[in-house]
Design an enzyme around this catalytic site. Structure first.
Site, PDB file in Angstrom:
ATOM      1  N   CYS A 135      -3.711  -8.378  66.021  1.00  0.00           N
ATOM      2  CA  CYS A 135      -3.529  -9.902  66.552  1.00  0.00           C
ATOM      3  C   CYS A 135      -3.895 -10.823  65.315  1.00  0.00           C
ATOM      4  O   CYS A 135      -4.592 -10.572  64.813  1.00  0.00           O
ATOM      5  CB  CYS A 135      -4.833  -9.987  67.643  1.00  0.00           C
ATOM      6  SG  CYS A 135      -4.834 -11.423  68.113  1.00  0.00           S
ATOM      7  N   CYS A 145     -11.193 -14.866  66.520  1.00  0.00           N
ATOM      8  CA  CYS A 145     -11.325 -14.902  68.016  1.00  0.00           C
ATOM      9  C   CYS A 145     -12.689 -14.051  68.228  1.00  0.00           C
ATOM     10  O   CYS A 145     -12.624 -13.177  67.513  1.00  0.00           O
ATOM     11  CB  CYS A 145     -10.198 -14.675  68.653  1.00  0.00           C
ATOM     12  SG  CYS A 145     -10.238 -14.396  70.401  1.00  0.00           S
ATOM     13  N   CYS A 163     -11.745  -9.516  70.490  1.00  0.00           N
ATOM     14  CA  CYS A 163     -11.421  -7.923  70.363  1.00  0.00           C
ATOM     15  C   CYS A 163     -11.751  -7.579  68.764  1.00  0.00           C
ATOM     16  O   CYS A 163     -10.976  -7.416  67.821  1.00  0.00           O
ATOM     17  CB  CYS A 163      -9.929  -7.754  70.483  1.00  0.00           C
ATOM     18  SG  CYS A 163      -9.144  -8.304  71.961  1.00  0.00           S
ATOM     19  N   CYS A 217      -2.309 -13.450  73.384  1.00  0.00           N
ATOM     20  CA  CYS A 217      -3.343 -12.606  73.478  1.00  0.00           C
ATOM     21  C   CYS A 217      -2.725 -11.331  73.856  1.00  0.00           C
ATOM     22  O   CYS A 217      -2.184 -11.291  75.034  1.00  0.00           O
ATOM     23  CB  CYS A 217      -4.242 -13.272  74.733  1.00  0.00           C
ATOM     24  SG  CYS A 217      -5.644 -12.292  75.004  1.00  0.00           S
ATOM     25  N   GLN A 221     -13.343  -5.408  88.726  1.00  0.00           N
ATOM     26  CA  GLN A 221     -13.399  -4.959  87.616  1.00  0.00           C
ATOM     27  C   GLN A 221     -12.248  -5.276  86.815  1.00  0.00           C
ATOM     28  O   GLN A 221     -11.111  -5.452  87.368  1.00  0.00           O
ATOM     29  CB  GLN A 221     -13.499  -3.459  87.635  1.00  0.00           C
ATOM     30  CG  GLN A 221     -14.607  -2.686  88.341  1.00  0.00           C
ATOM     31  CD  GLN A 221     -15.735  -2.801  87.453  1.00  0.00           C
ATOM     32  OE1 GLN A 221     -15.752  -3.044  86.213  1.00  0.00           O
ATOM     33  NE2 GLN A 221     -17.130  -2.506  87.827  1.00  0.00           N
ATOM     34  N   TYR A 247     -25.102  -4.355  94.477  1.00  0.00           N
ATOM     35  CA  TYR A 247     -24.100  -5.263  93.818  1.00  0.00           C
ATOM     36  C   TYR A 247     -22.739  -4.983  94.178  1.00  0.00           C
ATOM     37  O   TYR A 247     -22.042  -4.548  93.132  1.00  0.00           O
ATOM     38  CB  TYR A 247     -24.348  -5.143  92.304  1.00  0.00           C
ATOM     39  CG  TYR A 247     -25.871  -5.223  91.979  1.00  0.00           C
ATOM     40  CD1 TYR A 247     -26.523  -6.777  91.592  1.00  0.00           C
ATOM     41  CD2 TYR A 247     -26.700  -4.364  92.137  1.00  0.00           C
ATOM     42  CE1 TYR A 247     -27.884  -6.814  91.454  1.00  0.00           C
ATOM     43  CE2 TYR A 247     -28.334  -4.335  91.791  1.00  0.00           C
ATOM     44  CZ  TYR A 247     -28.785  -5.649  91.608  1.00  0.00           C
ATOM     45  OH  TYR A 247     -29.985  -5.693  91.275  1.00  0.00           O
ATOM     46  N   GLU A 268     -24.510  -7.796  98.016  1.00  0.00           N
ATOM     47  CA  GLU A 268     -24.096  -8.696  97.122  1.00  0.00           C
ATOM     48  C   GLU A 268     -24.350 -10.191  97.319  1.00  0.00           C
ATOM     49  O   GLU A 268     -24.648 -10.496  98.315  1.00  0.00           O
ATOM     50  CB  GLU A 268     -22.533  -8.458  97.117  1.00  0.00           C
ATOM     51  CG  GLU A 268     -21.559  -9.871  96.362  1.00  0.00           C
ATOM     52  CD  GLU A 268     -21.671  -9.627  94.859  1.00  0.00           C
ATOM     53  OE1 GLU A 268     -21.682  -8.588  94.301  1.00  0.00           O
ATOM     54  OE2 GLU A 268     -21.781 -10.922  94.684  1.00  0.00           O
ATOM     55  N   ASP A 300     -24.649  -1.157  90.489  1.00  0.00           N
ATOM     56  CA  ASP A 300     -23.703  -1.752  89.583  1.00  0.00           C
ATOM     57  C   ASP A 300     -24.048  -3.173  89.379  1.00  0.00           C
ATOM     58  O   ASP A 300     -23.300  -3.880  89.461  1.00  0.00           O
ATOM     59  CB  ASP A 300     -22.335  -1.444  90.185  1.00  0.00           C
ATOM     60  CG  ASP A 300     -21.119  -1.952  89.122  1.00  0.00           C
ATOM     61  OD1 ASP A 300     -21.606  -2.152  87.870  1.00  0.00           O
ATOM     62  OD2 ASP A 300     -20.102  -1.932  89.437  1.00  0.00           O
ATOM     63  N   CYS A 322     -22.540  -2.135  82.688  1.00  0.00           N
ATOM     64  CA  CYS A 322     -21.900  -2.559  81.779  1.00  0.00           C
ATOM     65  C   CYS A 322     -22.733  -3.212  80.391  1.00  0.00           C
ATOM     66  O   CYS A 322     -22.168  -3.523  79.605  1.00  0.00           O
ATOM     67  CB  CYS A 322     -20.860  -3.674  81.952  1.00  0.00           C
ATOM     68  SG  CYS A 322     -21.976  -5.096  82.864  1.00  0.00           S
TER      69      CYS A 322
END
Ligand SMILES: C[S@@+](CC[C@H](N)C(=O)[O-])C[C@H]1O[C@@H](n2cnc3c(N)ncnc32)[C@H](O)[C@@H]1O
Length: 464
Positions: free
Chosen positions: A71, A77, A80, A172, A295, A324, A345, A394, A421
Site C-alpha cells: 500500500c 496510515c 495495516c 485502501c 464482525q 455481548y 447486549e 464475546d 479481540c
C-alpha cells in the site's frame, strides 16, 4: 534519554500491540515500525526506569522475513502496520502474543495455544470502514518543506496519535466492492461543489464522516455524517451518491453536531433503499442496521463462530447464555443445537435486530435482552431464567466488567466459551475465572490480516 539516538539495536522479537523488542544496555526498548531481525538506530520517544520506547531512524540491516508493503499509505496510515511481515509469520506472531499475555497476566495453567487459524483473504477482507472528512490534511515532510500551497481538504483515516490530522486515502486495500470509488468520488464531488470539510478543532463544517459497510452477498450501506444541518447541501450530497452508485442498497445520513463522531444516540435518516443490510451464513440471514455491530471480516467470522460452536459442543438440551450478543449472530448460529439461547447486549437497536434475525430464520428458542451486562445479569435475572449449561461471552476490547466475571463465577456454568479481540483483557479475566475454571483449549483466529490484532477463543470448564 528522550530524543537520544541509540545505535545498532537488534530487534529480537515481537511484543504486544505490534511493537518489537530490542535491548540497550540490558534495558528493554520497544520499537514500532520494525520487524524481528532488523538492526536499527532508534530515536527514544519515551524513557522510563524499566523500559524505553522509540522509533527507527536508520536501518543497518533488514530482517530476512520482510516483504515489500503493497500500500502506498504504508508507514503513515495506522491501518495495516504489518504489511512488511509475511503472512505465515504474522500468524505465528499472533499466536505468540496470546501465549505471552496468558503467561504474563492470566497466570493459570494453559494447554498448547493452537496455531492461528488464518484468513483466506488477506486483502479486501473488511466489511466496514469509517472515513473522516477534515480540513487538516496530513502533509509529508517533503510537502511541508516545498512551501507549496496544498489543498488541505481530505477524506481518509486519522494519523495515529494525531486526532486532527487525516491521511487523504487514495486506495485502501481493506475493503472491496465500491468502497474506494465511493470515497474518492464523494471527495471529488465535495471539492467541486465547494462543500466544507469538517474542522475538528473548531467543531464546524458540513461533511464530517463516511461509513461504508459491505456484505458477502454484495449489498452496500453508506452512511454520511454531517456536522451541520444544511438541508440543500445535504440533499445535494445524498442525491449525488444515490445517482452515481446504484449499487448502494442502503443509503443513510445523520446530522451530528456533538463533540464526537459516535451516533448511537442520534436519529438516522434513510435517504434511499433499506435501513439495513443482510449477511448470510450457513443459510441463515443476519440483518445488520447502521448502529449494530457485526464482525468486520464476514468470511472469517464464520470460521470464528464454528470454533466457538465446536468448543461449546452442544447436544441439543442445553441452556446457552450468549453475552455481548450484538445482533444475536452467535446466539442464532448455535440455536439449532441448543434447547434455549439467551442473548444480552448493550445496544437496543442491535437487540431489535437480534430478535428480527431469529424471526426471519424461523428460530423460536432465543430470548434477547438489552442493557448493560453488569446491571442486567443480576440475581433477579438468574431467578427468572434457567441456569446456563454453557456461557458464550464475546466482550469488547476492554473485556468483562469485574462484576460480570463475579457473576459468571456465581453462575458456575459447566462450560464457558470466551471469545475475545484483546488477549490482554481476556488474560486478566481468566486470572479471576481461574479460581473455578480450567483452560481446556486456546484457538487464536486471524480476523485482521496485516495488523497485529488477534481474536482468540478459549474453552473453560468448571473444575471438579
Ligand atoms: C465484540 S462485540 C461481539 C458481538 C457479537 N458477539 C458478534 O459476534 O457479532 C461486543 C458487543 O458487546 C456490546 N457491549 C459493549 N459493552 C457492553 C456492556 N457493558 N453491556 C452489554 N453489551 C456491551 C457491544 O455493543 C458489542 O455489540
Amino acid at each position: 534519554m528522550k530524543n537520544k539516538i541509540v545505535p545498532n539495536i537488534l530487534i529480537e522479537r515481537i511484543a504486544s500491540e505490534g511493537k518489537c523488542v530490542g535491548h540497550h544496555e540490558e534495558k528493554v526498548v520497544f520499537v514500532s515500525g520494525v520487524a524481528p531481525g532488523d538492526v536499527v538506530d532508534v530515536r527514544i520517544t519515551k524513557g522510563k526506569s524499566s523500559f524505553m520506547e522509540g522509533e527507527p531512524v536508520k536501518f543497518h540491516q533488514y530482517s530476512k522475513d520482510r516483504i515489500e508493503p503493497f500500500c502506498s499509505h504504508f508507514g503513515t496510515c495506522g491501518g495495516c502496520k504489518w504489511q512488511h511481515i509475511n503472512y505465515d509469520l504474522q500468524k505465528s506472531y499472533k499466536r505468540q502474543q496470546v501465549l505471552d499475555q496468558f503467561q504474563r497476566i492470566a497466570k493459570v495453567q494453559i494447554p498448547e495455544v493452537l496455531p492461528t487459524l488464518g484468513s483466506e483473504k488477506t486483502k479486501y477482507y473488511r466489511n466496514k470502514l469509517d472515513f473522516t472528512f477534515s480540513n487538516k490534511k496530513w502533509l509529508t515532510l517533503e510537502q511541508i518543506r516545498s512551501e507549496e500551497d496544498f489543498d488541505r481538504n481530505a477524506l481518509g483515516f486519522h494519523i495515529p496519535k494525531m486526532f486532527d490530522k487525516i491521511i487523504d486515502v487514495d486506495h485502501c486495500y481493506l475493503q472491496g466492492g465500491i468502497s474506494n470509488d465511493v470515497r474518492n468520488e464523494l471527495r471529488a464531488f465535495a471539492k467541486e461543489n465547494k462543500l466544507s470539510f469538517y474542522d475538528i478543532r473548531n467543531q464546524e463544517g458540513l461533511l464530517r464522516n463516511l461509513i461504508i459497510r459491505t456484505t458477502s452477498t454484495g449489498q452496500t450501506m453508506v452512511i454520511v455524517q454531517f456536522g451541520e444541518s444544511d438541508p440543500s447541501s445535504i440533499d445535494l450530497v445524498m442525491e449525488f451518491l444515490n445517482q452515481k452508485f446504484p449499487e448502494i442498497t442502503s443509503l443513510l445520513y445523520v446530522i451530528n453536531t456533538k463533540g464526537n463522531e459516535t451516533f448511537h444516540d442520534l436519529e438516522l435518516v434513510t435517504y434511499s433503499g433499506l435501513p439495513y443490510i443482510e449477511e448470510e451464513m450457513e443459510g441463515l440471514k443476519f440483518r445488520v442496521g447502521p448502529k449494530s455491530f457485526y464482525q468486520t471480516n464476514s468470511e472469517q467470522a464464520y470460521e470464528l463462530y464454528k470454533v466457538a460452536r465446536d468448543f461449546a459442543s452442544l447436544k441439543g438440551d442445553e441452556i446457552v447464555y450468549d453475552l455481548y450478543t450484538g445482533t444475536g449472530t452467535i446466539a442464532n448460529f448455535v440455536a439449532k443445537q441448543a434447547k434455549q439461547v439467551i442473548g444480552v447486549e448493550y445496544v437496543e437497536a442491535a437487540i431489535e435486530d437480534a430478535k428480527i434475525n431469529s424471526q426471519i430464520n424461523g428460530i423460536e428458542n432465543t430470548l434477547f435482552y438489552a442493557g448493560d451486562m453488569k446491571d442486567i445479569l443480576n440475581e433477579e435475572f438468574i431467578q427468572n431464567h434457567a441456569a446456563p449449561d454453557v456461557i458464550i461471552t464475546d466482550p469488547p476490547r476492554a473485556g468483562m466488567d469485574e462484576k460480570v466475571v463475579q457473576m459468571l463465577l456465581r453462575l458456575a456454568a459447566p462450560k464457558i466459551v470466551y471469545v475475545s479481540c484483546n488477549p490482554a483483557t481476556q488474560a486478566r479475566d481468566l486470572a479471576l475465572l481461574g479460581e473455578q475454571y480450567q483452560v481446556e483449549k486456546i484457538q487464536p483466529v486471524d480476523m485482521f490480516p496485516q495488523t497485529y490484532h488477534v481474536e482468540n477463543v478459549v474453552l473453560l470448564t468448571l473444575k471438579k
